[in-house]
Design a protein around this motif. Structure first.
Motif, mmCIF file in Angstrom:
data_model
loop_
_atom_site.group_PDB
_atom_site.id
_atom_site.type_symbol
_atom_site.label_atom_id
_atom_site.label_comp_id
_atom_site.label_asym_id
_atom_site.label_seq_id
_atom_site.Cartn_x
_atom_site.Cartn_y
_atom_site.Cartn_z
ATOM 1 N N GLU A 50 13.405 -10.835 -22.255
ATOM 2 C CA GLU A 50 14.730 -11.287 -22.719
ATOM 3 C C GLU A 50 15.842 -10.684 -21.882
ATOM 4 N N THR A 51 16.885 -11.479 -21.663
ATOM 5 C CA THR A 51 18.149 -11.008 -21.095
ATOM 6 C C THR A 51 19.251 -11.641 -21.918
ATOM 7 N N GLY A 52 19.980 -10.833 -22.674
ATOM 8 C CA GLY A 52 21.023 -11.396 -23.542
ATOM 9 C C GLY A 52 20.410 -12.391 -24.519
ATOM 10 N N THR A 53 20.936 -13.626 -24.536
ATOM 11 C CA THR A 53 20.441 -14.650 -25.463
ATOM 12 C C THR A 53 19.292 -15.457 -24.874
ATOM 13 N N PHE A 54 18.914 -15.177 -23.631
ATOM 14 C CA PHE A 54 17.863 -15.950 -22.968
ATOM 15 C C PHE A 54 16.531 -15.216 -23.073
ATOM 16 N N SER A 55 15.483 -15.965 -23.468
ATOM 17 C CA SER A 55 14.195 -15.324 -23.705
ATOM 18 C C SER A 55 13.069 -16.157 -23.109
ATOM 19 N N GLU A 56 11.875 -15.598 -23.232
ATOM 20 C CA GLU A 56 10.667 -16.289 -22.741
ATOM 21 C C GLU A 56 10.539 -17.667 -23.381
ATOM 22 N N LYS A 57 11.007 -17.802 -24.623
ATOM 23 C CA LYS A 57 10.864 -19.070 -25.353
ATOM 24 C C LYS A 57 11.654 -20.209 -24.705
ATOM 25 N N ASN A 58 12.861 -19.891 -24.170
ATOM 26 C CA ASN A 58 13.670 -20.978 -23.600
ATOM 27 C C ASN A 58 13.728 -20.944 -22.075
ATOM 28 N N ALA A 59 12.849 -20.129 -21.454
ATOM 29 C CA ALA A 59 12.848 -20.031 -19.989
ATOM 30 C C ALA A 59 12.139 -21.232 -19.362
ATOM 31 N N VAL A 60 12.518 -21.553 -18.129
ATOM 32 C CA VAL A 60 11.910 -22.688 -17.407
ATOM 33 C C VAL A 60 11.260 -22.186 -16.120
ATOM 34 N N SER A 61 10.173 -22.830 -15.746
ATOM 35 C CA SER A 61 9.440 -22.462 -14.530
ATOM 36 C C SER A 61 9.918 -23.315 -13.357
ATOM 37 N N PHE A 62 9.524 -22.910 -12.149
ATOM 38 C CA PHE A 62 9.844 -23.719 -10.970
ATOM 39 C C PHE A 62 9.220 -25.110 -11.087
ATOM 40 N N ALA A 63 8.027 -25.198 -11.668
ATOM 41 C CA ALA A 63 7.363 -26.505 -11.829
ATOM 42 C C ALA A 63 8.207 -27.421 -12.723
ATOM 43 N N MET A 64 8.780 -26.867 -13.795
ATOM 44 C CA MET A 64 9.620 -27.656 -14.699
ATOM 45 C C MET A 64 10.895 -28.113 -13.991
ATOM 46 N N ILE A 65 11.448 -27.233 -13.137
ATOM 47 C CA ILE A 65 12.673 -27.589 -12.401
ATOM 48 C C ILE A 65 12.363 -28.718 -11.414
ATOM 49 N N GLU A 66 11.245 -28.593 -10.700
ATOM 50 C CA GLU A 66 10.877 -29.612 -9.709
ATOM 51 C C GLU A 66 10.671 -30.976 -10.368
ATOM 52 N N GLU A 67 10.078 -30.941 -11.570
ATOM 53 C CA GLU A 67 9.884 -32.197 -12.307
ATOM 54 C C GLU A 67 11.228 -32.810 -12.687
ATOM 55 N N ALA A 68 12.166 -31.963 -13.122
ATOM 56 C CA ALA A 68 13.508 -32.445 -13.490
ATOM 57 C C ALA A 68 14.247 -32.981 -12.263
ATOM 58 N N VAL A 69 14.072 -32.327 -11.115
ATOM 59 C CA VAL A 69 14.727 -32.765 -9.872
ATOM 60 C C VAL A 69 14.245 -34.166 -9.488
ATOM 61 N N GLU A 70 12.942 -34.400 -9.633
ATOM 62 C CA GLU A 70 12.387 -35.722 -9.315
ATOM 63 C C GLU A 70 13.013 -36.814 -10.175
#
Length: 299
Positions: free
Chosen positions: A198-218
């Protein structure tokens, strides 16, 4: 595009590597990370995109949560498992759970740390790891950090390890905490594993991977992965203003000290739910507040 990307940084990447990849994904140079994670450490690394880069220092200054493992019996020059051995001592009798719990409890609250030689802390304009690589001796500055929570998760007497969860302030070196815990238990020690959850309000639960970003970019849907800038500064006080004052703020003007409201520096200034700026009390004029960061008006 603007907002905060709660990236799950994989092992093998520096924080700067992650920034460079995100610049390509989001097609902008305005990208910044919010607190370095060592290359061999994985975990939550919020990345600020566009105007969100203006809150980097404020998001960096939030609580962090880690799952760490300390290994008793040997210390290294880097204070983690990737360094060269400095000292070794056979663990003939692994500490009891009672002793471990009491030791961890001793580290709660404000503590003094001496940062590791292999760190980016600067002394006389030069980073400590640069001195270390050049075999130059230098006095390391002591710093006060805060340990809010420190909880034992598991022990492995055969492997001589203790796994624990720690919630701490900005600037805390978990490697150093592991070394200091080991010393209090009577052994040289080093950090054998680390994940930031966790960092502040961001946690493992709402984190995104590079694979998820690449899929969104496509799909050209990168924006859907970004959180609002306000999500990064929920720990700041808020001041709400009217339309007339909004104009002054967007022009970067100083304002009169608000009446009947106590605000801790720095604080967010909003018009309805629109974040306009980050302000602080004027250092020389008690009757004024002044802008630290001003955000451009959204269309």
């Amino acid at each position: 595009m603007e907002g905060i990307l709660p990236l799950w940084k994989p092992k093998g990447y520096t924080s700067h590597d992650c920034v460079m990849k995100c610049r390509r994904y989001f097609k902008t140079k305005k990208v910044g990370h919010t607190g370095t994670l060592d290359p061999e450490v994985e975990g939550v690394l919020p990345i600020c995109i566009g105007q969100a880069t203006k809150i980097v220092p404020f998001l960096t200054n939030t609580k962090k949560t880690y799952i760490a493992e300390v290994k008793l019996g040997s210390s290294t020059d880097t204070e983690d498992a990737h360094g060269s051995m400095v000292e070794e001592k056979e663990v003939l009798e692994f500490p009891s759970e009672t002793v471990i719990d009491k030791t961890l409890n001793d580290f709660l609250g404000d503590i003094i740390q001496i940062p590791p030689m292999y760190s980016a802390v600067k002394v006389n304009g030069k980073k400590l790891y640069e001195y270390a690589r050049a075999n130059e001796a230098v006095e390391r500055p002591k710093r006060e950090v805060t340990i809010y929570e420190l909880e034992k998760l598991s022990i492995n007497p055969k492997a001589h390890t203790v796994r624990f969860k720690v919630v701490c302030s900005k600037g805390t070196y978990i490697r150093t905490l592991c070394v200091d815990i080991g010393a209090k238990l009577g052994y040289p020690a080093h950090m054998s594993a680390l994940v930031r959850t966790e960092t502040g309000t961001f946690s493992e639960k709402n984190a995104v991977s590079f694979a998820m970003i690449e899929e969104a970019v496509e799909q050209n849907e990168q924006q859907s992965l970004l959180h609002p800038i306000m999500d990064g500064i929920t720990h700041l006080d808020r001041l709400y203003v009217n339309e007339d004052t909004k104009r002054k703020i967007l022009n970067g003007q100083k304002l009169a000290e608000p009446k009947n409201i106590e605000l801790k520096d720095p604080f967010a200034v909003l018009h309805h739910n629109e974040l306009l700026a980050i302000y602080q009390h004027h250092p020389d004029k008690a009757e004024q507040i002044k802008p630290v960061r001003v955000f451009s008006e959204r269309s």
